[in-house]
Design a protein around this motif. Structure first.
Motif, PDB file in Angstrom:
ATOM      1  N   THR A   1      -1.069   5.642  74.322  1.00  0.00           N
ATOM      2  CA  THR A   1      -0.734   4.221  74.303  1.00  0.00           C
ATOM      3  C   THR A   1      -0.660   3.645  72.894  1.00  0.00           C
ATOM      4  OG1 THR A   1      -3.056   3.601  74.602  1.00  0.00           O
ATOM      5  CG2 THR A   1      -1.706   3.829  76.596  1.00  0.00           C
ATOM      6  N   ALA A   2      -0.906   4.470  71.884  1.00  0.00           N
ATOM      7  CA  ALA A   2      -0.861   4.008  70.496  1.00  0.00           C
ATOM      8  C   ALA A   2       0.146   4.825  69.700  1.00  0.00           C
ATOM      9  CB  ALA A   2      -2.239   4.130  69.849  1.00  0.00           C
ATOM     10  N   ASP A   3       0.817   4.166  68.809  1.00  0.00           N
ATOM     11  CA  ASP A   3       1.744   4.816  67.884  1.00  0.00           C
ATOM     12  C   ASP A   3       0.945   5.161  66.628  1.00  0.00           C
ATOM     13  OD1 ASP A   3       3.992   5.794  66.679  1.00  0.00           O
ATOM     14  OD2 ASP A   3       4.957   3.857  66.398  1.00  0.00           O
ATOM     15  N   ALA A   4       0.427   6.369  66.588  1.00  0.00           N
ATOM     16  CA  ALA A   4      -0.505   6.771  65.528  1.00  0.00           C
ATOM     17  C   ALA A   4       0.175   6.920  64.183  1.00  0.00           C
ATOM     18  CB  ALA A   4      -1.170   8.094  65.904  1.00  0.00           C
ATOM     19  N   ARG A   5      -0.545   6.551  63.148  1.00  0.00           N
ATOM     20  CA  ARG A   5      -0.063   6.751  61.782  1.00  0.00           C
ATOM     21  C   ARG A   5      -0.120   8.236  61.449  1.00  0.00           C
ATOM     22  NH1 ARG A   5      -3.108   2.521  58.000  1.00  0.00           N
ATOM     23  NH2 ARG A   5      -2.217   4.006  56.559  1.00  0.00           N
ATOM     24  N   VAL A   6       0.746   8.650  60.559  1.00  0.00           N
ATOM     25  CA  VAL A   6       0.805  10.060  60.165  1.00  0.00           C
ATOM     26  C   VAL A   6      -0.529  10.513  59.581  1.00  0.00           C
ATOM     27  CG1 VAL A   6       1.912  11.725  58.626  1.00  0.00           C
ATOM     28  CG2 VAL A   6       3.299  10.025  59.821  1.00  0.00           C
ATOM     29  N   GLY A   7      -1.137   9.697  58.745  1.00  0.00           N
ATOM     30  CA  GLY A   7      -2.417  10.061  58.147  1.00  0.00           C
ATOM     31  C   GLY A   7      -3.495  10.286  59.192  1.00  0.00           C
ATOM     32  N   THR A   8      -3.494   9.476  60.217  1.00  0.00           N
ATOM     33  CA  THR A   8      -4.463   9.631  61.300  1.00  0.00           C
ATOM     34  C   THR A   8      -4.225  10.928  62.052  1.00  0.00           C
ATOM     35  OG1 THR A   8      -4.633   7.223  61.527  1.00  0.00           O
ATOM     36  CG2 THR A   8      -5.380   8.556  63.386  1.00  0.00           C
ATOM     37  N   LEU A   9      -2.972  11.220  62.353  1.00  0.00           N
ATOM     38  CA  LEU A   9      -2.656  12.477  63.030  1.00  0.00           C
ATOM     39  C   LEU A   9      -3.031  13.677  62.165  1.00  0.00           C
ATOM     40  CD1 LEU A   9       0.763  11.684  64.731  1.00  0.00           C
ATOM     41  CD2 LEU A   9      -1.491  11.887  65.814  1.00  0.00           C
ATOM     42  N   ARG A  10      -2.832  13.551  60.865  1.00  0.00           N
ATOM     43  CA  ARG A  10      -3.198  14.654  59.966  1.00  0.00           C
ATOM     44  C   ARG A  10      -4.705  14.881  59.974  1.00  0.00           C
ATOM     45  NH1 ARG A  10      -0.164  14.275  54.367  1.00  0.00           N
ATOM     46  NH2 ARG A  10      -1.109  16.323  54.203  1.00  0.00           N
ATOM     47  N   ARG A  11      -5.496  13.802  60.000  1.00  0.00           N
ATOM     48  CA  ARG A  11      -6.958  13.957  60.042  1.00  0.00           C
ATOM     49  C   ARG A  11      -7.398  14.599  61.359  1.00  0.00           C
ATOM     50  NH1 ARG A  11      -6.859   8.846  57.751  1.00  0.00           N
ATOM     51  NH2 ARG A  11      -7.647   7.848  59.627  1.00  0.00           N
ATOM     52  N   ILE A  12      -6.806  14.157  62.463  1.00  0.00           N
ATOM     53  CA  ILE A  12      -7.140  14.738  63.768  1.00  0.00           C
ATOM     54  C   ILE A  12      -6.760  16.222  63.799  1.00  0.00           C
ATOM     55  CG2 ILE A  12      -6.574  14.708  66.233  1.00  0.00           C
ATOM     56  CD1 ILE A  12      -6.292  11.593  65.915  1.00  0.00           C
TER      57      ILE A  12
END
Length: 79
Positions: A54-65
């Motif tokens: 339900t969220a459009d994640a930022r690239v930096g957040t996806l990279r951390r995950i």
């Protein structure tokens, strides 16, 4: 040049697919949501929204995950 559909339903489908990939990887690793969002330094609500699609994640957040899960960010995007 490719064109995008008039509505954003394709984006919502992609968000759900990314969330599904994150959840599958996390569960295969027998990890809790909490262990991932704490290690990735992502707010609980943000992580839950990303995993729920339900969220459009930022690239930096996806990279951390991805880093916490030990995968490349492209594995989350293209599975």
């Amino acid at each position: 040049m490719p064109t995008l559909p008039d509505d954003d339903s394709w984006l919502l489908e992609e968000q759900r697919a990314i969330g599904d990939r994150i959840r599958v990887i996390r569960i295969r690793q027998d990890r809790t949501q909490e262990s991932v969002f704490l290690a990735a330094r992502v707010a609980r609500s943000t992580y839950q929204a990303i995993e729920a699609g339900t969220a459009d994640a930022r690239v930096g957040t996806l990279r951390r995950i991805a880093h916490v899960l030990g995968v490349h960010v492209t594995d989350l995007l293209h599975g």
